[in-house]
Design a protein around this motif. Structure first.
Motif, short mmCIF file in Angstrom:
data_model
loop_
_atom_site.label_atom_id
_atom_site.label_comp_id
_atom_site.label_asym_id
_atom_site.label_seq_id
_atom_site.Cartn_x
_atom_site.Cartn_y
_atom_site.Cartn_z
N ALA A 100 -55.62 -27.05 46.07
CA ALA A 100 -54.58 -26.31 46.78
C ALA A 100 -53.44 -27.24 47.18
CB ALA A 100 -55.15 -25.60 48.00
N LEU A 101 -53.80 -28.40 47.73
CA LEU A 101 -52.78 -29.37 48.13
C LEU A 101 -52.09 -29.98 46.92
CD1 LEU A 101 -54.68 -31.20 51.02
CD2 LEU A 101 -52.97 -29.38 51.19
N THR A 102 -52.84 -30.16 45.84
CA THR A 102 -52.26 -30.71 44.61
C THR A 102 -51.20 -29.78 44.06
OG1 THR A 102 -54.34 -31.83 44.07
CG2 THR A 102 -52.78 -31.49 42.26
N ILE A 103 -51.51 -28.50 43.98
CA ILE A 103 -50.55 -27.53 43.46
C ILE A 103 -49.34 -27.42 44.37
CG2 ILE A 103 -50.22 -25.05 43.07
CD1 ILE A 103 -53.04 -24.96 41.94
N GLU A 104 -49.58 -27.47 45.67
CA GLU A 104 -48.47 -27.41 46.62
C GLU A 104 -47.51 -28.59 46.42
OE1 GLU A 104 -47.81 -26.79 51.42
OE2 GLU A 104 -49.57 -27.87 50.72
N ARG A 105 -48.06 -29.76 46.16
CA ARG A 105 -47.23 -30.95 45.95
C ARG A 105 -46.45 -30.85 44.65
NH1 ARG A 105 -43.62 -34.33 47.55
NH2 ARG A 105 -43.79 -36.44 46.66
N TYR A 106 -47.10 -30.38 43.59
CA TYR A 106 -46.39 -30.21 42.32
C TYR A 106 -45.26 -29.19 42.47
CZ TYR A 106 -49.70 -32.96 39.54
OH TYR A 106 -50.44 -33.98 39.00
#
Length: 302
Positions: A100-106
């Protein structure tokens, strides 16, 4: 840059209002033809590609997920892509996944630092889709929501008929003395009325498991209880406070722990004299640490 909240209205060839197609998604497709409403550069319906992306994530098909994300991003539907990817995190992936945090950062990089349809933005889209496809897929969230909603409906209908429901929530009636008695500590009105204060919370409500407290956390908990100026905890209470819950019966608590039945915690003034033998039963290293800590506290106050 367009996103889900800033879509501009355009008009189709028949004069009808188009609210789903942004200026970024207009122009020609790969074949030199004017794109129709909701058409991608490859000539596909964005709705179809979006559905393909979700099913690819759900089935862990990395290549198809990467392509679908790329197609939406390059076609001017980045707002659609990122909206859907964030939905997939809660709809199709296992709870607790750090993706979830990875996608938010991308998404932040693609939409705030770079242009979402340009090369860097497309790379972010591909990486986000791959991260989602590689995460553990599950429908546990939607399945739980649907099941609980169905149980609520069945219960309401049964109540209207004056009958017991065929299915009930996994917690039953939630009353003191029941299976979940540990929840009724001083943080609830029922627990306060029962005089359940810090002692009850420490030895029941604050327990974790089934892994239990780590070495440092368990030591800190025991020491904090030993250093408590208002309460004397016996050895059984100290042990119970850091004992992991039973994975097969996580809510079971004994009616009495040690000598707590003789100790009043309702008004916070329960520092009764404890039998010396009980105090000697406490873990010796904890007691020594507690004595050292008391000495240190005296040094600071002098």
């Amino acid at each position: 840059m367009a996103d889900g909240d800033d879509r501009q209205a355009t008009f189709g060839s028949d004069g009808s209002l188009e609210t789903d197609t942004t200026p970024d998604a207009t122009g020609e497709n790969d074949f030199g033809e004017e794109k129709a409403a909701n058409e991608t550069d490859g000539g596909y319906s964005r709705y179809v590609v979006s559905s393909l992306l979700q099913k690819a994530v759900r089935r862990s098909d990395e290549e198809v997920a990467a392509w679908a994300a790329w197609e939406l991003a390059r076609s001017g539907y980045a707002w659609n892509l990122w909206d859907r990817l964030n939905l997939y995190v809660v709809e199709d992936l296992r709870a607790g996944s750090d993706v979830a945090l990875t996608i938010e950062r991308y998404e932040e990089l693609a939409t705030e630092r770079w242009e979402p349809a340009e090369w860097k933005g497309r790379l972010c889209a591909i990486h986000a889709a791959l991260a989602a496809a590689r995460a553990q897929s599950t429908r546990e969230g939607p399945n739980a929501d649907e099941y609980f909603r169905a149980v609520a409906d069945v219960g309401a209908e049964a109540r209207e008929r004056g009958e017991e429901p065929a299915h009930d929530f996994p917690v039953g009636d939630l009353e003191p003395g029941g299976e979940f008695d540990a929840i009724f500590d001083g943080h609830t009105g029922e627990g306060s009325k029962l005089g359940r204060g810090t002692r009850f919370f420490k030895t029941r409500g604050a327990r974790v498991g089934p892994e239990g407290e780590g070495e440092h956390s368990a030591r800190w908990q025991r020491l904090a209880m030993l250093l408590d100026d208002e309460r004397d905890y016996d050895a059984a209470e100290l042990d119970r406070a850091v004992e992991p819950v039973d994975p097969d019966d996580p809510w079971h608590e004994p009616e009495q722990i040690g000598d707590e039945a003789d100790k009043n915690d309702a008004d916070g003034s329960d520092r009764n004299d404890t039998d010396e033998a009980d105090r000697d039963d406490a873990d010796e290293s904890d007691q020594n640490d507690a004595d050292d800590s008391r000495g240190s506290l005296s040094d600071f106050s002098s």
